[in-house]
Design an enzyme around this catalytic site. Structure first.
Site, PDB file in Angstrom:
ATOM      1  CG  HIS A 167      -0.232  -0.056   2.538  1.00  0.00           C
ATOM      2  ND1 HIS A 167       0.430   1.007   3.098  1.00  0.00           N
ATOM      3  CD2 HIS A 167      -0.090  -1.081   3.409  1.00  0.00           C
ATOM      4  CE1 HIS A 167       0.945   0.656   4.262  1.00  0.00           C
ATOM      5  NE2 HIS A 167       0.652  -0.620   4.476  1.00  0.00           N
ATOM      6  CB  CYS A 180       2.077  -3.587   5.166  1.00  0.00           C
ATOM      7  SG  CYS A 180       0.428  -4.089   5.697  1.00  0.00           S
TER       8      CYS A 180
END
Length: 215
Positions: A167, A180
Site C-alpha cells: 500500500h 506490510c
C-alpha cells in the site's frame, strides 16, 4: 556477476504505520540498480535496458522472478527513500508480477518479463516481520483504512488473510511497518491501476553479496 551488488551505506527504514524505533532486526540496505542494468547496452529505447541471456540466467538465479526478466528500466541514479520509477511505454499489455526483495528494499513490477516500475519499499521487522513467499492479490481497496491501526492505507493490494498488503506509505527513515510492504503513494497509485486480483507477489530476501574474489 551478481544481480544486485551496488550497495549504498544506508540503514533500513520503516513506514507510515511503523513503530518509531529504528530497525535492528535486519541490515537491509537500499541499492542502486543492478550491475546488469549498467553493463548492458540499451536496445530499442534509451529508457530501457535489454538483458543478455547470461544476465537473464543470473537474475533468475536470484529467485522471486515468475517471469524471466527480459529488460529493466534504466535508472541512472542511486535510489533513496521515497524514490521510484514507472514507465510502461512500449511494453505490451498483459498480466503483471511483482517482486519484493527485503534485503535490498526494492519492489519491481514486471509485465511480460519487462520491468515497468521499481520503488524503494518498506517492510516489517521484529514481531511483525513481512512474510516470505508467493502471494496472490486477494483484494484491492483504493481508499482503505486500517481498522487495527486506524491509519490510511491508500491503494491497498491485500496479500494475506491477516492483513499483510502492499500500500501507499510515507516512505521515510527510522521505523518498521507491521508486516506490510509500503511504497510511495504515487507509485502505489500506478501499481493499483495495473494489478488485478490473482496477480502474484513474490517476497524474497536475497543473500548478502559475498566477499569479492581476489587473485
Amino acid at each position: 556477476m551478481r544481480w544486485l551488488v551496488l550497495i549504498l551505506a544506508a540503514a533500513a527504514a520503516g513506514g507510515l504505520y511503523a513503530a518509531q524505533s529504528p530497525l535492528v532486526a535486519h541490515s537491509a540496505q537500499v541499492t542502486a540498480k543492478p550491475v546488469a542494468a549498467i553493463a548492458a547496452a540499451p536496445i530499442g529505447s534509451e529508457d530501457r535496458i535489454t538483458l543478455t541471456p547470461q544476465q537473464r540466467r543470473e537474475a533468475s538465479a536470484e529467485g522471486g522472478f515468475r517471469q524471466v526478466p527480459l529488460s529493466l528500466l534504466r535508472v541512472n541514479r542511486r535510489m533513496h527513500y521515497g524514490d521510484f520509477e514507472w514507465n510502461d511505454e512500449g511494453v505490451p499489455a498483459g498480466p503483471i508480477t511483482i517482486r519484493v526483495d527485503l534485503r535490498t528494499q526494492l519492489l519491481s513490477v514486471f509485465r511480460g518479463g519487462h520491468e515497468i516500475g521499481t520503488a524503494v519499499a518498506l517492510y516489517g521487522a521484529d514481531s511483525k516481520e513481512t512474510p516470505l513467499g508467493s502471494f496472490p492479490v486477494l483484494w484491492k481497496g483504493k481508499d482503505h483504512r486500517s481498522s487495527l491501526y486506524d491509519a490510511p492505507m491508500p491503494f491497498t493490494l491485500r496479500l494475506t488473510g491477516d492483513g499483510v498488503a502492499i500500500h501507499g506509505s510515507n516512505v521515510r527513515w527510522g521505523a518498521a511497518t507491521h508486516g506490510c510492504v509500503g511504497v510511495p503513494t504515487e507509485f502505489a497509485r500506478h501499481l493499483f491501476a495495473q494489478a488485478k486480483v490473482g496477480d502474484v507477489v513474490t517476497i524474497v530476501r536475497t543473500p548478502s553479496p559475498g566477499p569479492k574474489a581476489t587473485g
